[in-house]
Design a protein around this motif. Structure first.
Motif, PDB file in Angstrom:
ATOM      1  N   ASN A  76      16.137  -2.471  -1.306  1.00 26.94           N
ATOM      2  CA  ASN A  76      15.039  -2.876  -0.414  1.00 26.94           C
ATOM      3  C   ASN A  76      13.656  -2.500  -0.942  1.00 26.94           C
ATOM      4  OD1 ASN A  76      17.000  -3.787   1.510  1.00 26.94           O
ATOM      5  ND2 ASN A  76      17.259  -1.654   2.129  1.00 26.94           N
ATOM      6  N   VAL A  77      13.458  -2.703  -2.217  1.00 25.98           N
ATOM      7  CA  VAL A  77      12.151  -2.480  -2.840  1.00 25.98           C
ATOM      8  C   VAL A  77      11.313  -3.746  -2.710  1.00 25.98           C
ATOM      9  CG1 VAL A  77      11.019  -2.188  -5.095  1.00 25.98           C
ATOM     10  CG2 VAL A  77      12.903  -0.682  -4.425  1.00 25.98           C
ATOM     11  N   LEU A  78       9.998  -3.596  -2.502  1.00 30.75           N
ATOM     12  CA  LEU A  78       9.077  -4.723  -2.475  1.00 30.75           C
ATOM     13  C   LEU A  78       8.032  -4.522  -3.564  1.00 30.75           C
ATOM     14  CD1 LEU A  78       7.817  -7.286  -1.225  1.00 30.75           C
ATOM     15  CD2 LEU A  78       6.594  -5.787   0.371  1.00 30.75           C
ATOM     16  N   ILE A  79       7.903  -5.525  -4.455  1.00 33.42           N
ATOM     17  CA  ILE A  79       6.881  -5.502  -5.499  1.00 33.42           C
ATOM     18  C   ILE A  79       6.056  -6.776  -5.347  1.00 33.42           C
ATOM     19  CG2 ILE A  79       6.402  -5.386  -7.967  1.00 33.42           C
ATOM     20  CD1 ILE A  79       9.163  -4.084  -8.317  1.00 33.42           C
ATOM     21  N   ARG A  80       4.779  -6.624  -5.006  1.00 31.09           N
ATOM     22  CA  ARG A  80       3.943  -7.786  -4.703  1.00 31.09           C
ATOM     23  C   ARG A  80       3.212  -8.297  -5.936  1.00 31.09           C
ATOM     24  NH1 ARG A  80       2.253  -8.191   1.356  1.00 31.09           N
ATOM     25  NH2 ARG A  80       0.993  -9.786   0.383  1.00 31.09           N
ATOM     26  N   GLY A  81       2.563  -9.458  -5.772  1.00 32.30           N
ATOM     27  CA  GLY A  81       2.057 -10.256  -6.878  1.00 32.30           C
ATOM     28  C   GLY A  81       0.995  -9.607  -7.746  1.00 32.30           C
ATOM     29  N   ASN A  82       0.939 -10.092  -8.986  1.00 28.97           N
ATOM     30  CA  ASN A  82      -0.061  -9.684  -9.986  1.00 28.97           C
ATOM     31  C   ASN A  82       0.026  -8.210 -10.352  1.00 28.97           C
ATOM     32  OD1 ASN A  82      -1.188 -12.340 -10.015  1.00 28.97           O
ATOM     33  ND2 ASN A  82      -2.251 -11.832  -8.117  1.00 28.97           N
ATOM     34  N   SER A  95      10.757   1.604  -1.361  1.00 34.21           N
ATOM     35  CA  SER A  95       9.387   1.759  -1.851  1.00 34.21           C
ATOM     36  C   SER A  95       8.671   0.418  -1.866  1.00 34.21           C
ATOM     37  CB  SER A  95       9.388   2.360  -3.256  1.00 34.21           C
ATOM     38  OG  SER A  95       9.817   3.701  -3.217  1.00 34.21           O
ATOM     39  N   VAL A  96       7.343   0.473  -1.744  1.00 35.00           N
ATOM     40  CA  VAL A  96       6.501  -0.716  -1.797  1.00 35.00           C
ATOM     41  C   VAL A  96       5.454  -0.521  -2.882  1.00 35.00           C
ATOM     42  CG1 VAL A  96       4.817  -2.138  -0.562  1.00 35.00           C
ATOM     43  CG2 VAL A  96       6.824  -1.249   0.643  1.00 35.00           C
ATOM     44  N   VAL A 113       8.111   5.522  -1.367  1.00 35.74           N
ATOM     45  CA  VAL A 113       6.723   5.649  -1.810  1.00 35.74           C
ATOM     46  C   VAL A 113       5.958   4.362  -1.497  1.00 35.74           C
ATOM     47  CG1 VAL A 113       5.244   5.837  -3.862  1.00 35.74           C
ATOM     48  CG2 VAL A 113       7.240   7.328  -3.603  1.00 35.74           C
ATOM     49  N   TYR A 114       4.684   4.495  -1.104  1.00 39.20           N
ATOM     50  CA  TYR A 114       3.811   3.333  -0.947  1.00 39.20           C
ATOM     51  C   TYR A 114       2.696   3.406  -1.983  1.00 39.20           C
ATOM     52  CZ  TYR A 114       0.456  -0.009   0.829  1.00 39.20           C
ATOM     53  OH  TYR A 114      -0.414  -1.058   0.927  1.00 39.20           O
ATOM     54  N   VAL A 115       2.683   2.423  -2.877  1.00 40.43           N
ATOM     55  CA  VAL A 115       1.641   2.306  -3.893  1.00 40.43           C
ATOM     56  C   VAL A 115       0.731   1.167  -3.465  1.00 40.43           C
ATOM     57  CG1 VAL A 115       1.133   1.893  -6.326  1.00 40.43           C
ATOM     58  CG2 VAL A 115       3.198   3.163  -5.681  1.00 40.43           C
ATOM     59  N   CYS A 131       5.406   9.760  -0.785  1.00 39.37           N
ATOM     60  CA  CYS A 131       3.971   9.914  -1.017  1.00 39.37           C
ATOM     61  C   CYS A 131       3.287   8.553  -0.875  1.00 39.37           C
ATOM     62  CB  CYS A 131       3.682  10.581  -2.355  1.00 39.37           C
ATOM     63  SG  CYS A 131       3.956   9.573  -3.786  1.00 39.37           S
ATOM     64  N   VAL A 132       1.994   8.601  -0.586  1.00 37.04           N
ATOM     65  CA  VAL A 132       1.241   7.403  -0.236  1.00 37.04           C
ATOM     66  C   VAL A 132      -0.069   7.387  -1.009  1.00 37.04           C
ATOM     67  CG1 VAL A 132      -0.001   6.230   1.634  1.00 37.04           C
ATOM     68  CG2 VAL A 132       2.227   7.259   2.084  1.00 37.04           C
ATOM     69  N   THR A 133      -0.402   6.235  -1.584  1.00 31.82           N
ATOM     70  CA  THR A 133      -1.749   6.034  -2.100  1.00 31.82           C
ATOM     71  C   THR A 133      -2.492   5.101  -1.149  1.00 31.82           C
ATOM     72  OG1 THR A 133      -1.217   4.102  -3.483  1.00 31.82           O
ATOM     73  CG2 THR A 133      -0.897   6.279  -4.481  1.00 31.82           C
ATOM     74  N   THR A 134      -3.809   5.269  -1.068  1.00 35.57           N
ATOM     75  CA  THR A 134      -4.606   4.455  -0.145  1.00 35.57           C
ATOM     76  C   THR A 134      -5.770   3.812  -0.892  1.00 35.57           C
ATOM     77  OG1 THR A 134      -5.988   6.334   0.502  1.00 35.57           O
ATOM     78  CG2 THR A 134      -4.013   5.943   1.808  1.00 35.57           C
ATOM     79  N   ASN A 135      -6.295   2.716  -0.327  1.00 33.93           N
ATOM     80  CA  ASN A 135      -7.384   2.007  -1.011  1.00 33.93           C
ATOM     81  C   ASN A 135      -8.532   1.599  -0.099  1.00 33.93           C
ATOM     82  OD1 ASN A 135      -6.392  -0.169   0.429  1.00 33.93           O
ATOM     83  ND2 ASN A 135      -5.609  -1.267  -1.360  1.00 33.93           N
ATOM     84  N   ASP A 136      -8.487   1.979   1.156  1.00 31.00           N
ATOM     85  CA  ASP A 136      -9.477   1.533   2.137  1.00 31.00           C
ATOM     86  C   ASP A 136     -10.254   2.743   2.647  1.00 31.00           C
ATOM     87  OD1 ASP A 136     -10.949   0.425   4.156  1.00 31.00           O
ATOM     88  OD2 ASP A 136      -9.285  -0.720   5.010  1.00 31.00           O
ATOM     89  N   LYS A 137     -11.350   3.064   1.967  1.00 31.89           N
ATOM     90  CA  LYS A 137     -12.099   4.291   2.257  1.00 31.89           C
ATOM     91  C   LYS A 137     -12.671   4.315   3.669  1.00 31.89           C
ATOM     92  CE  LYS A 137     -15.762   7.169   0.291  1.00 31.89           C
ATOM     93  NZ  LYS A 137     -16.736   7.315  -0.819  1.00 31.89           N
ATOM     94  N   TYR A 138     -13.107   3.162   4.154  1.00 32.63           N
ATOM     95  CA  TYR A 138     -13.783   3.118   5.442  1.00 32.63           C
ATOM     96  C   TYR A 138     -12.894   2.616   6.574  1.00 32.63           C
ATOM     97  CZ  TYR A 138     -17.718   3.783   2.356  1.00 32.63           C
ATOM     98  OH  TYR A 138     -18.552   4.285   1.395  1.00 32.63           O
TER      99      TYR A 138
END
Length: 201
Positions: A76-82, A95-96, A113-115, A131-138
């Motif tokens: 049940n792994v998800l790997i999205r485009g590009n 993991s995603v 894990v969420y990348v 563990c989780v990485t994030t990309n939305d500072k605001y």
């Protein structure tokens, strides 16, 4: 294992059935695919996976993904485009890996894990479970997204959170449960919430 049809004139060995393909799928020799796997999400897209990889059941890999040799996924792994993934990478169960990520060689991504989108993970990195990485500072719709950069041979502990745009230096260690809000210098060990250098705690 039973041999199935050729993908792009390369014989592929697999364990089961119900593989859904959309677009062009290029698989390296010796790659095994388990049941209920989806490869590609659009008819004009391409998925490339190198040789001797194992894709376990329930995995979904979007179009535009390029993967090197010896990938191992959990279920049940998800790997999205590009997204681009190097050689000898493990992606654990549930993991995603979101779109537009760059993952190097010899990376271990453990269970759950969420990348996030736009994350860069260099060679030899270990990401502990959940563990989780994030990309939305605001945390606001429409703002610029910026993922973290995790440099070579860093170790990220279980249940840790890495904030947007943060750089984890080479050979650094992030302790389990840490919340990393600032850059981590190469070779340092950080712990806590917010994460601080162990020598300062």
């Amino acid at each position: 294992m039973a041999k199935i049809e050729k993908f792009e004139d390369i014989e592929v060995w697999q364990m089961s059935k119900n593989i859904i393909r959309q677009g062009k799928v290029k698989l390296g020799a010796g790659t095994a695919i388990e049941d209920n796997v989806i490869l590609g999400n659009r008819e004009d897209g391409v998925v490339t996976i190198g040789k001797n990889s194992l894709i376990r059941s329930g995995t979904v890999i979007y179009s535009g993904v390029k993967i090197g040799d010896n990938l191992r996924t959990g279920h049940n792994v998800l790997i999205r485009g590009n997204t681009e993934i190097g050689d000898n990478v493990l992606v654990g169960t549930n993991s995603v890996i979101d779109g537009d990520c760059r993952i190097g060689n010899n990376v271990s991504i453990q269970t759950g894990v969420y990348v996030t989108k736009y994350t860069i993970i260099e060679d030899g990195v270990f990401l502990g479970p959940l563990c989780v990485t994030t990309n939305d500072k605001y945390m606001k719709y429409g703002v610029e997204l910026k993922g973290p950069i995790i440099k070579r041979n860093s170790r990220i502990g279980a249940n840790s959170t890495i904030f947007p745009g943060v750089t984890i230096g080479e050979d650094a260690i992030v302790g389990a449960g840490a919340v990393v809000t600032q850059d981590v210098v190469p070779g340092d060990t950080v712990i806590g919430n917010p994460a601080r250098s162990k020598k300062d705690v």
